[in-house]
Design a protein around this motif. Structure first.
Motif, PDB file in Angstrom:
ATOM      1  N   ASP A  39       0.872  -1.169   0.000  1.00 36.88           N
ATOM      2  CA  ASP A  39       0.000   0.000   0.000  1.00 36.88           C
ATOM      3  C   ASP A  39       0.908   1.218   0.000  1.00 36.88           C
ATOM      4  N   SER A  40       0.783   2.045  -1.028  1.00 37.05           N
ATOM      5  CA  SER A  40       1.645   3.217  -1.136  1.00 37.05           C
ATOM      6  C   SER A  40       0.930   4.340  -1.870  1.00 37.05           C
ATOM      7  N   ASP A  41       1.251   5.579  -1.463  1.00 36.31           N
ATOM      8  CA  ASP A  41       0.668   6.762  -2.081  1.00 36.31           C
ATOM      9  C   ASP A  41       1.461   7.241  -3.296  1.00 36.31           C
ATOM     10  N   ALA A  42       2.574   6.591  -3.569  1.00 35.85           N
ATOM     11  CA  ALA A  42       3.413   6.931  -4.722  1.00 35.85           C
ATOM     12  C   ALA A  42       4.032   5.637  -5.246  1.00 35.85           C
ATOM     13  N   ALA A  43       4.569   5.715  -6.439  1.00 39.48           N
ATOM     14  CA  ALA A  43       5.220   4.539  -7.004  1.00 39.48           C
ATOM     15  C   ALA A  43       6.410   4.132  -6.141  1.00 39.48           C
ATOM     16  N   VAL A  44       6.569   2.837  -5.929  1.00 38.48           N
ATOM     17  CA  VAL A  44       7.727   2.308  -5.205  1.00 38.48           C
ATOM     18  C   VAL A  44       8.179   1.022  -5.878  1.00 38.48           C
ATOM     19  N   VAL A  45       9.459   0.734  -5.722  1.00 38.84           N
ATOM     20  CA  VAL A  45      10.021  -0.525  -6.193  1.00 38.84           C
ATOM     21  C   VAL A  45      10.379  -1.337  -4.964  1.00 38.84           C
ATOM     22  N   ILE A  46       9.931  -2.586  -4.943  1.00 39.96           N
ATOM     23  CA  ILE A  46      10.279  -3.501  -3.862  1.00 39.96           C
ATOM     24  C   ILE A  46      11.274  -4.498  -4.439  1.00 39.96           C
ATOM     25  N   SER A  47      12.440  -4.586  -3.801  1.00 37.38           N
ATOM     26  CA  SER A  47      13.493  -5.474  -4.288  1.00 37.38           C
ATOM     27  C   SER A  47      14.003  -6.337  -3.145  1.00 37.38           C
ATOM     28  N   TYR A  48      14.879  -7.283  -3.483  1.00 38.05           N
ATOM     29  CA  TYR A  48      15.432  -8.146  -2.448  1.00 38.05           C
ATOM     30  C   TYR A  48      16.845  -8.592  -2.776  1.00 38.05           C
ATOM     31  N   LEU A  67       8.796  -6.268  -7.456  1.00 39.55           N
ATOM     32  CA  LEU A  67       7.651  -5.634  -8.093  1.00 39.55           C
ATOM     33  C   LEU A  67       7.855  -4.136  -8.173  1.00 39.55           C
ATOM     34  N   THR A  68       7.122  -3.525  -9.077  1.00 34.45           N
ATOM     35  CA  THR A  68       7.035  -2.073  -9.160  1.00 34.45           C
ATOM     36  C   THR A  68       5.574  -1.718  -8.924  1.00 34.45           C
ATOM     37  N   HIS A  69       5.342  -1.048  -7.812  1.00 30.80           N
ATOM     38  CA  HIS A  69       3.977  -0.651  -7.427  1.00 30.80           C
ATOM     39  C   HIS A  69       3.725   0.739  -8.009  1.00 30.80           C
ATOM     40  N   ASP A  70       2.546   0.939  -8.596  1.00 32.28           N
ATOM     41  CA  ASP A  70       2.266   2.195  -9.305  1.00 32.28           C
ATOM     42  C   ASP A  70       1.760   3.325  -8.420  1.00 32.28           C
ATOM     43  N   GLY A  71       1.596   3.084  -7.118  1.00 26.01           N
ATOM     44  CA  GLY A  71       1.162   4.151  -6.221  1.00 26.01           C
ATOM     45  C   GLY A  71      -0.334   4.317  -6.121  1.00 26.01           C
ATOM     46  N   SER A  72      -1.079   3.353  -6.632  1.00 27.04           N
ATOM     47  CA  SER A  72      -2.537   3.482  -6.640  1.00 27.04           C
ATOM     48  C   SER A  72      -3.194   2.777  -5.459  1.00 27.04           C
ATOM     49  N   GLY A  73      -2.592   2.881  -4.291  1.00 29.16           N
ATOM     50  CA  GLY A  73      -3.193   2.284  -3.101  1.00 29.16           C
ATOM     51  C   GLY A  73      -2.747   0.861  -2.867  1.00 29.16           C
ATOM     52  N   ARG A  74      -3.629   0.070  -2.271  1.00 36.33           N
ATOM     53  CA  ARG A  74      -3.294  -1.294  -1.858  1.00 36.33           C
ATOM     54  C   ARG A  74      -3.493  -2.289  -2.998  1.00 36.33           C
ATOM     55  N   LYS A  75      -2.458  -3.115  -3.212  1.00 40.43           N
ATOM     56  CA  LYS A  75      -2.516  -4.183  -4.213  1.00 40.43           C
ATOM     57  C   LYS A  75      -1.765  -5.398  -3.682  1.00 40.43           C
ATOM     58  N   CYS A  76      -2.154  -6.567  -4.170  1.00 41.15           N
ATOM     59  CA  CYS A  76      -1.450  -7.806  -3.841  1.00 41.15           C
ATOM     60  C   CYS A  76      -0.689  -8.301  -5.066  1.00 41.15           C
ATOM     61  N   TYR A  77       0.489  -8.818  -4.820  1.00 39.81           N
ATOM     62  CA  TYR A  77       1.353  -9.339  -5.879  1.00 39.81           C
ATOM     63  C   TYR A  77       1.795 -10.743  -5.491  1.00 39.81           C
ATOM     64  N   TRP A  78       2.198 -11.525  -6.460  1.00 37.84           N
ATOM     65  CA  TRP A  78       2.680 -12.884  -6.240  1.00 37.84           C
ATOM     66  C   TRP A  78       4.087 -12.990  -6.832  1.00 37.84           C
ATOM     67  N   PRO A  79       5.078 -12.425  -6.154  1.00 37.53           N
ATOM     68  CA  PRO A  79       6.434 -12.401  -6.705  1.00 37.53           C
ATOM     69  C   PRO A  79       7.106 -13.773  -6.664  1.00 37.53           C
ATOM     70  N   ALA A  98       8.665  11.575  -3.010  1.00 38.29           N
ATOM     71  CA  ALA A  98       8.728  10.816  -1.762  1.00 38.29           C
ATOM     72  C   ALA A  98       7.584   9.805  -1.773  1.00 38.29           C
ATOM     73  N   ALA A  99       7.665   8.800  -0.892  1.00 38.00           N
ATOM     74  CA  ALA A  99       6.613   7.784  -0.823  1.00 38.00           C
ATOM     75  C   ALA A  99       6.444   7.311   0.605  1.00 38.00           C
ATOM     76  N   THR A 100       5.233   6.951   0.929  1.00 38.19           N
ATOM     77  CA  THR A 100       4.933   6.290   2.196  1.00 38.19           C
ATOM     78  C   THR A 100       4.451   4.890   1.842  1.00 38.19           C
ATOM     79  N   VAL A 101       5.103   3.877   2.393  1.00 38.29           N
ATOM     80  CA  VAL A 101       4.812   2.500   2.001  1.00 38.29           C
ATOM     81  C   VAL A 101       4.533   1.617   3.222  1.00 38.29           C
ATOM     82  N   THR A 102       3.527   0.769   3.053  1.00 38.38           N
ATOM     83  CA  THR A 102       3.224  -0.281   4.008  1.00 38.38           C
ATOM     84  C   THR A 102       3.248  -1.589   3.199  1.00 38.38           C
TER      85      THR A 102
END
Length: 108
Positions: A39-48, A67-79, A98-102
């Motif tokens: 869940d993010s208010d801006a685009a974020v990239v989650i890496s590992y 994944l690359t999250h587009d900032g459109s709120g809460r989404k589920c991914y299957w990485p 800037a981004a706020t991410v959960t």
């Protein structure tokens, strides 16, 4: 299923990468099928980064972008994450914002 909270309203400055959050997949006793809720208010990239070695983060065996999250709120991914014992997960804000991410990782 095991659930690991990765980030809770984590504020990232523009272009910044968070510190890594360690997930000891081996200790979870789960099969390694992953569901990642972001869940993010801006685009974020989650890496590992990952290691098959149980005792040291210095031995990195793999990694990449989950994944690359587009900032459109809460989404589920299957990485897809390889069969690693430990993974360190990071969030990166885009250069111009800037981004706020959960994020929560579910391991099945």
């Amino acid at each position: 299923m095991k659930t690991v909270v990765l980030f809770t309203s984590r504020v990232l400055e523009a272009g910044a990468t968070s510190t890594g959050v360690l997930v000891d997949v081996n200790a979870l006793g789960a099969s390694g099928d992953f569901g990642l809720e972001v869940d993010s208010d801006a685009a974020v990239v989650i890496s590992y980064k990952a290691s098959a070695v149980l005792d040291t983060p210095a031995k990195v065996d793999g990694g990449g972008i989950l994944l690359t999250h587009d900032g459109s709120g809460r989404k589920c991914y299957w990485p897809a994450i390889g069969p690693f014992a430990k993974i360190w997960i990071y969030a990166t804000a885009p250069a111009g914002s800037a981004a706020t991410v959960t994020a929560t990782l579910n391991v099945y």
